[in-house]
Enzyme design. Structure first.
Site, PDB file in Angstrom:
ATOM      1  N   GLY A  26       6.048   0.297 -17.258  1.00  0.00           N
ATOM      2  CA  GLY A  26       5.251   1.040 -16.277  1.00  0.00           C
ATOM      3  C   GLY A  26       5.512   2.535 -16.292  1.00  0.00           C
ATOM      4  O   GLY A  26       4.583   3.343 -16.230  1.00  0.00           O
ATOM      5  N   PHE A  56       0.841  -1.201   0.000  1.00  0.00           N
ATOM      6  CA  PHE A  56       0.000   0.000   0.000  1.00  0.00           C
ATOM      7  C   PHE A  56       0.873   1.247   0.000  1.00  0.00           C
ATOM      8  O   PHE A  56       0.706   2.173   0.777  1.00  0.00           O
ATOM      9  CB  PHE A  56      -0.965  -0.022   1.193  1.00  0.00           C
ATOM     10  CG  PHE A  56      -2.191   0.829   0.971  1.00  0.00           C
ATOM     11  CD1 PHE A  56      -3.012   0.616  -0.121  1.00  0.00           C
ATOM     12  CD2 PHE A  56      -2.513   1.845   1.866  1.00  0.00           C
ATOM     13  CE1 PHE A  56      -4.135   1.412  -0.335  1.00  0.00           C
ATOM     14  CE2 PHE A  56      -3.635   2.644   1.669  1.00  0.00           C
ATOM     15  CZ  PHE A  56      -4.445   2.421   0.563  1.00  0.00           C
ATOM     16  N   GLY A  57       1.844   1.247  -0.917  1.00  0.00           N
ATOM     17  CA  GLY A  57       2.687   2.422  -1.129  1.00  0.00           C
ATOM     18  C   GLY A  57       2.062   3.347  -2.157  1.00  0.00           C
ATOM     19  O   GLY A  57       0.860   3.258  -2.448  1.00  0.00           O
ATOM     20  N   ARG A  58       2.887   4.208  -2.721  1.00  0.00           N
ATOM     21  CA  ARG A  58       2.366   5.224  -3.643  1.00  0.00           C
ATOM     22  C   ARG A  58       1.636   4.616  -4.841  1.00  0.00           C
ATOM     23  O   ARG A  58       0.551   5.062  -5.217  1.00  0.00           O
ATOM     24  CB  ARG A  58       3.523   6.090  -4.155  1.00  0.00           C
ATOM     25  CG  ARG A  58       4.004   7.104  -3.152  1.00  0.00           C
ATOM     26  CD  ARG A  58       5.322   7.689  -3.595  1.00  0.00           C
ATOM     27  NE  ARG A  58       6.345   6.667  -3.574  1.00  0.00           N
ATOM     28  CZ  ARG A  58       7.565   6.826  -3.079  1.00  0.00           C
ATOM     29  NH1 ARG A  58       7.929   7.995  -2.619  1.00  0.00           N
ATOM     30  NH2 ARG A  58       8.424   5.845  -3.059  1.00  0.00           N
ATOM     31  N   ILE A  59       2.268   3.619  -5.461  1.00  0.00           N
ATOM     32  CA  ILE A  59       1.681   3.080  -6.694  1.00  0.00           C
ATOM     33  C   ILE A  59       0.402   2.301  -6.379  1.00  0.00           C
ATOM     34  O   ILE A  59      -0.590   2.393  -7.104  1.00  0.00           O
ATOM     35  CB  ILE A  59       2.713   2.223  -7.460  1.00  0.00           C
ATOM     36  CG1 ILE A  59       3.895   3.108  -7.901  1.00  0.00           C
ATOM     37  CG2 ILE A  59       2.066   1.555  -8.683  1.00  0.00           C
ATOM     38  CD1 ILE A  59       5.075   2.342  -8.484  1.00  0.00           C
ATOM     39  N   ARG A  96       7.966  -6.156  -9.485  1.00  0.00           N
ATOM     40  CA  ARG A  96       9.217  -6.825  -9.857  1.00  0.00           C
ATOM     41  C   ARG A  96       8.913  -8.300 -10.113  1.00  0.00           C
ATOM     42  O   ARG A  96       8.184  -8.935  -9.334  1.00  0.00           O
ATOM     43  CB  ARG A  96      10.247  -6.717  -8.740  1.00  0.00           C
ATOM     44  CG  ARG A  96      10.905  -5.358  -8.623  1.00  0.00           C
ATOM     45  CD  ARG A  96      11.810  -5.036  -9.814  1.00  0.00           C
ATOM     46  NE  ARG A  96      12.475  -3.750  -9.664  1.00  0.00           N
ATOM     47  CZ  ARG A  96      12.016  -2.592 -10.160  1.00  0.00           C
ATOM     48  NH1 ARG A  96      10.884  -2.548 -10.828  1.00  0.00           N
ATOM     49  NH2 ARG A  96      12.710  -1.471  -9.984  1.00  0.00           N
ATOM     50  N   GLU A 105      14.078 -11.151 -16.399  1.00  0.00           N
ATOM     51  CA  GLU A 105      13.990 -10.275 -17.567  1.00  0.00           C
ATOM     52  C   GLU A 105      15.297 -10.221 -18.345  1.00  0.00           C
ATOM     53  O   GLU A 105      16.353 -10.160 -17.714  1.00  0.00           O
ATOM     54  CB  GLU A 105      13.649  -8.842 -17.109  1.00  0.00           C
ATOM     55  CG  GLU A 105      12.191  -8.618 -16.915  1.00  0.00           C
ATOM     56  CD  GLU A 105      11.879  -7.268 -16.296  1.00  0.00           C
ATOM     57  OE1 GLU A 105      10.980  -7.230 -15.451  1.00  0.00           O
ATOM     58  OE2 GLU A 105      12.532  -6.266 -16.636  1.00  0.00           O
ATOM     59  N   HIS A 147       8.058  -4.291 -19.406  1.00  0.00           N
ATOM     60  CA  HIS A 147       8.479  -3.394 -18.315  1.00  0.00           C
ATOM     61  C   HIS A 147       8.358  -1.919 -18.736  1.00  0.00           C
ATOM     62  O   HIS A 147       9.351  -1.194 -18.776  1.00  0.00           O
ATOM     63  CB  HIS A 147       9.920  -3.723 -17.870  1.00  0.00           C
ATOM     64  CG  HIS A 147      10.221  -3.266 -16.466  1.00  0.00           C
ATOM     65  ND1 HIS A 147      11.080  -3.932 -15.617  1.00  0.00           N
ATOM     66  CD2 HIS A 147       9.782  -2.197 -15.762  1.00  0.00           C
ATOM     67  CE1 HIS A 147      11.161  -3.286 -14.463  1.00  0.00           C
ATOM     68  NE2 HIS A 147      10.376  -2.226 -14.530  1.00  0.00           N
ATOM     69  N   ARG A 155       1.869  -5.010   4.040  1.00  0.00           N
ATOM     70  CA  ARG A 155       3.231  -5.549   4.034  1.00  0.00           C
ATOM     71  C   ARG A 155       3.220  -7.073   3.986  1.00  0.00           C
ATOM     72  O   ARG A 155       3.657  -7.741   4.932  1.00  0.00           O
ATOM     73  CB  ARG A 155       3.999  -5.065   5.263  1.00  0.00           C
ATOM     74  CG  ARG A 155       5.492  -5.397   5.182  1.00  0.00           C
ATOM     75  CD  ARG A 155       6.226  -4.919   6.412  1.00  0.00           C
ATOM     76  NE  ARG A 155       6.326  -3.476   6.472  1.00  0.00           N
ATOM     77  CZ  ARG A 155       6.554  -2.772   7.580  1.00  0.00           C
ATOM     78  NH1 ARG A 155       6.664  -3.375   8.742  1.00  0.00           N
ATOM     79  NH2 ARG A 155       6.651  -1.461   7.528  1.00  0.00           N
TER      80      ARG A 155
HETATM   81  C1  GLV Z   1      11.023   0.727 -12.752  1.00  0.00           C
HETATM   82  O1  GLV Z   1      10.789  -0.450 -12.658  1.00  0.00           O
HETATM   83  C2  GLV Z   1      11.503   1.510 -11.658  1.00  0.00           C
HETATM   84  O2  GLV Z   1      11.812   0.979 -10.594  1.00  0.00           O
HETATM   85  O3  GLV Z   1      11.620   2.741 -11.853  1.00  0.00           O
HETATM   86  C1  GLV Z   2       6.719   3.876  -5.734  1.00  0.00           C
HETATM   87  O1  GLV Z   2       6.852   5.067  -5.992  1.00  0.00           O
HETATM   88  C2  GLV Z   2       6.071   3.299  -4.543  1.00  0.00           C
HETATM   89  O2  GLV Z   2       6.574   3.532  -3.446  1.00  0.00           O
HETATM   90  O3  GLV Z   2       5.032   2.617  -4.674  1.00  0.00           O
END
Ligand code: GLV
Ligand code: GLV
Length: 325
Positions: free
Chosen positions: A292, A153-156, A243, A272, A290, A176
């Site tokens: 994103g 539950f981070g930024r993305i 990842r 990858e 990859h 987590r």
């Molecule tokens: C891409 O996968 C990044 O970590 O920026």
């Molecule tokens: C990336 O910026 C994250 O922390 O989810």
């Protein structure tokens, strides 16, 4: 001034300009192999090296390195042994924040694309097999009303939750996984009362779409393994924009073949750019290289941040986006 920067792969502007304004810039013509990069870092010729995710910066390299800093052109930094860097007195920087929305867009795209079978549909049209509207052509799944489970539950993850709420999905999260930690209403902010925290096993069992948003580390490697896949719903879809090694890709191929789960949308792979045997042949997958963060504006911002980090580290300052301040 007059610092010296090694750039392992050319980055967009304004990145190179910022570096050139601060000193001498060496851009390698091709991505370096490990030995070449290790030798360059040990040469004493460079103050800071600007790296890509494919550059492996491990403990042996760092022990011999004579650089002040490693500026990674990415938000993730699993390619760098950060503890070894700290021990060697090498600063590490990354590019957080600027790619959050673009990556969440790709997570949403994979949710929609797997649910509505976009790759199969596109291929059918191109192959000349579209013979007119049919009542049961390429029936997919409803996204609205389905349950999105966010692992992390981070930024993305939060930006993905926001999009999913616009599509009327029910959003659950485990902050987590595989462990847990309490998330206060303050941390939830605008999401308080709108998304629900559940333990990881419950997230696995209840999600129609299980989307991975955790960093790769020893706790999260193979977080989604055969066991977890077996506990998902048979009609569930796995989404990974984080990842590759967080998912046991061989186990995923087996699960997709046997109908243990229904599909997968992947922007990252365990090894990858190689794919696990069998993955590319599966119709119930959407596979992206990859991308994103791959928008013109985002890659330019990443270039700017990584260059500003590099200049600060060359000057002996803590970079604006430090990983090991
Ligand atoms: C891409 O996968 C990044 O970590 O920026
Ligand atoms: C990336 O910026 C994250 O922390 O989810």
């Amino acid at each position: 001034m007059g610092y010296s920067f090694l750039v392992t792969t050319a980055i967009p502007e304004p990145g190179l300009q910022i570096l050139e304004d601060a000193g001498r810039v060496t851009v390698l013509p091709e991505p370096p192999g490990y030995e070449e990069l290790a030798a360059l870092c040990a040469s004493g010729e460079f103050d800071v090296v600007l790296t890509q995710l494919r550059d492996v910066i491990d403990a042996p390299l760092l022990q011999k390195a004579r650089v002040r800093g490693v500026s990674n052109y990415a938000v993730g930094y699993n390619n760098i042994d950060v503890d070894a860097a700290t021990r060697a007195g090498v600063l590490v920087g990354n590019t957080p924040g600027v790619l959050t929305d673009a990556t969440a867009d790709i997570a949403m795209l994979l949710i929609l694309g797997t649910a509505r079978r976009v790759v199969e549909a596109d291929r059918l049209v191109r192959d000349g097999n579209f013979h007119g509207w049919e009542p049961e052509l390429l029936l997919g799944r409803d996204v609205s009303g389905s349950v999105l489970g966010l692992a992390g539950f981070g930024r993305i993850a939060k930006a993905t939750a926001k999009r999913a709420m616009g599509f009327e999905m029910e959003v659950l999260f485990s902050p987590r996984p595989p462990g847990d930690r309490p998330v206060s209403d303050e941390e939830l902010g605008e999401f308080a009362g709108k998304v629900k925290q559940v333990p990881w096993p419950e997230l696995v069992e209840r999600s129609d779409f299980l989307s991975v948003h955790v960093p790769l580390n020893e706790q999260t490697r193979h977080l989604v393994d055969a066991d977890v896949l077996a506990r998902m719903k048979p009609d569930a879809i796995l989404i990974n924009t984080a990842r590759g090694p967080i998912v046991d890709e061989a186990a995923l191929v087996t699960a997709l073949k046997s109908g243990t789960i229904a599909g997968a949308g992947l922007d990252v792979f365990e090894d990858e750019p190689r794919l696990a045997p069998g993955l590319a042949e599966l119709p119930n997958t959407v596979l992206l290289p990859h991308v994103g963060s791959a928008t013109v504006a985002v890659r330019s911002e990443m270039a700017r941040l990584s260059a500003l980090n590099a200049v600060a580290m060359a000057e002996g300052r803590v970079p604006p986006h430090p990983v090991n301040p």
